[in-house]
Each structure stands twice: as structure tokens, then as C-alpha cells.
Design a protein around this motif. Structure first.
Motif, PDB file in Angstrom:
ATOM      1  N   THR A   1      -4.375  -0.942  -7.972  1.00 18.03           N
ATOM      2  CA  THR A   1      -5.329   0.164  -7.864  1.00 18.03           C
ATOM      3  C   THR A   1      -4.569   1.449  -7.578  1.00 18.03           C
ATOM      4  O   THR A   1      -3.754   1.488  -6.655  1.00 18.03           O
ATOM      5  CB  THR A   1      -6.342  -0.081  -6.724  1.00 18.03           C
ATOM      6  N   ALA A   2      -4.814   2.490  -8.382  1.00 17.46           N
ATOM      7  CA  ALA A   2      -4.230   3.816  -8.159  1.00 17.46           C
ATOM      8  C   ALA A   2      -5.005   4.815  -9.003  1.00 17.46           C
ATOM      9  O   ALA A   2      -5.803   4.433  -9.874  1.00 17.46           O
ATOM     10  CB  ALA A   2      -2.747   3.838  -8.524  1.00 17.46           C
TER      11      ALA A   2
ATOM     12  N   SER B   1      -2.670   9.690  -6.356  1.00 16.66           N
ATOM     13  CA  SER B   1      -1.562   8.746  -6.481  1.00 16.66           C
ATOM     14  C   SER B   1      -1.187   8.508  -7.932  1.00 16.66           C
ATOM     15  O   SER B   1      -1.999   8.676  -8.838  1.00 16.66           O
ATOM     16  CB  SER B   1      -1.950   7.414  -5.829  1.00 16.66           C
ATOM     17  N   ILE B   2       0.078   8.105  -8.111  1.00 11.10           N
ATOM     18  CA  ILE B   2       0.575   7.710  -9.422  1.00 11.10           C
ATOM     19  C   ILE B   2       1.427   6.458  -9.245  1.00 11.10           C
ATOM     20  O   ILE B   2       2.207   6.350  -8.295  1.00 11.10           O
ATOM     21  CB  ILE B   2       1.368   8.844 -10.119  1.00 11.10           C
ATOM     22  N   LEU B   3       1.254   5.501 -10.154  1.00 12.20           N
ATOM     23  CA  LEU B   3       2.018   4.257 -10.157  1.00 12.20           C
ATOM     24  C   LEU B   3       2.649   4.109 -11.522  1.00 12.20           C
ATOM     25  O   LEU B   3       1.949   4.135 -12.539  1.00 12.20           O
ATOM     26  CB  LEU B   3       1.104   3.063  -9.854  1.00 12.20           C
ATOM     27  N   VAL B   4       3.976   3.956 -11.561  1.00 12.09           N
ATOM     28  CA  VAL B   4       4.707   3.784 -12.811  1.00 12.09           C
ATOM     29  C   VAL B   4       5.318   2.389 -12.801  1.00 12.09           C
ATOM     30  O   VAL B   4       6.065   2.038 -11.881  1.00 12.09           O
ATOM     31  CB  VAL B   4       5.812   4.852 -12.977  1.00 12.09           C
TER      32      VAL B   4
ATOM     33  N   THR C   1       0.864  -1.169   0.000  1.00 10.81           N
ATOM     34  CA  THR C   1       0.000   0.000   0.000  1.00 10.81           C
ATOM     35  C   THR C   1       0.901   1.219   0.000  1.00 10.81           C
ATOM     36  O   THR C   1       1.856   1.275   0.783  1.00 10.81           O
ATOM     37  CB  THR C   1      -0.915   0.020   1.243  1.00 10.81           C
ATOM     38  N   PHE C   2       0.615   2.189  -0.870  1.00  9.72           N
ATOM     39  CA  PHE C   2       1.456   3.378  -0.957  1.00  9.72           C
ATOM     40  C   PHE C   2       0.593   4.619  -1.080  1.00  9.72           C
ATOM     41  O   PHE C   2      -0.587   4.547  -1.387  1.00  9.72           O
ATOM     42  CB  PHE C   2       2.435   3.272  -2.142  1.00  9.72           C
TER      43      PHE C   2
ATOM     44  N   HIS D   1      -7.299  -1.353 -11.697  1.00  6.40           N
ATOM     45  CA  HIS D   1      -8.350  -0.362 -11.448  1.00  6.40           C
ATOM     46  C   HIS D   1      -7.690   1.018 -11.419  1.00  6.40           C
ATOM     47  O   HIS D   1      -7.015   1.364 -10.464  1.00  6.40           O
ATOM     48  CB  HIS D   1      -9.048  -0.662 -10.120  1.00  6.40           C
ATOM     49  N   ALA D   2      -7.849   1.758 -12.518  1.00  2.96           N
ATOM     50  CA  ALA D   2      -7.290   3.112 -12.623  1.00  2.96           C
ATOM     51  C   ALA D   2      -8.412   4.101 -12.345  1.00  2.96           C
ATOM     52  O   ALA D   2      -9.313   4.271 -13.168  1.00  2.96           O
ATOM     53  CB  ALA D   2      -6.693   3.343 -14.003  1.00  2.96           C
TER      54      ALA D   2
END
Length: 131
Positions: free
Chosen positions: A63-64, A48-51, A25-26, A78-79
Motif C-alpha cells: 500500500t502506498a 509516499s512513493i514505492l519503487v 512501514t515507511f 493498493h495504489a
């Protein structure tokens, strides 16, 4: 989608050559260059951003708010705001998104489902009513 709001900073990195087994979790931003076997979920309280880079692999759900993928994902995505699939993206799983940008070369094995909020549903105008 982030033009109005400043993109969150990427505060965490899972480096190439690193493998993590377990759920993550971030908040704010996370960049994955290594391997994750487990679910990766962003906190809902902040944007949030996930790369996921071209050398990265994630097996589990994601999910982010804003997700950028150029690596391999095996699991549902899940965006909440935006999903960007770059040319080397390889997805095995169903995808829910608010907005989608897909580059030539990206591959998806699964279903794409747009999330439409009630206020975002397009209104249809019938040609017969315009007379």
C-alpha cells in the motif's frame, strides 16, 4: 498525479542481495532492489512513493500513494493515487488503483479494480437526451 505536488524523496533502500522477512512501514519514499517477505505499507500522513526495481521481489500486500513496479509482486496491491507497471513487472494478486499506467510486457494475474471517489465518477450523457 504528482505534477501539482512535489514527489517525496526516496529516503530508504533495500539493496539487491538483501532479504527482509517481516512487515515494513515507511514514510516518504522507499526503493526495493532486494527481497521482502512481508507486507509493505506507507504511512497515510504524508505522500509516499514505492519503487520496486526489476531485481526486486515482494511477497505480501503493498500500500502506498504512488507505486512503480518493474519486479515481482505476489500479493494484493493498493495504489492510493498512481500505479505504474513497467515492462518487467510480474504481479500475482488483485490490484486497486486510482490511476494506472501499464507498459507493454507487464503481466498481471489477478483482478484490476479502479477506485472512484464519488466526485470523480464520470457522468453519462445519453444520446436520446441530446435531441
Amino acid at each position: 498525479m504528482f505534477n501539482k505536488n512535489k514527489q517525496p524523496p526516496i529516503k530508504s533502500l533495500i539493496a539487491d542481495g538483501t532479504e527482509i522477512q517481516g512487515n515494513l512501514t515507511f514514510s516518504d519514499g522507499l526503493r526495493v532492489d532486494g527481497t521482502v517477505v512481508g507486507n509493505v505499507h506507507a504511512a497515510e500522513a504524508v505522500t509516499s512513493i514505492l519503487v520496486i526495481s526489476d531485481s526486486a521481489s515482494i511477497t505480501g500486500s503493498i500500500t502506498a500513494d504512488h507505486i512503480i513496479i518493474n519486479g515481482t509482486v505476489k500479493g494484493p496491491i493498493h495504489a492510493r493515487r498512481m500505479l505504474e507497471l513497467q515492462p518487467k513487472a510480474r504481479i500475482e494478486g488483485d490490484i486497486e488503483y486510482a490511476a494506472l499506467e501499464m507498459h507493454q510486457g507487464a503481466l498481471i494475474s489477478g483482478q484490476l479494480r479502479p477506485m472512484l471517489l464519488d466526485e470523480e465518477k464520470p457522468t453519462l450523457k445519453l444520446a436520446a437526451n441530446n435531441q
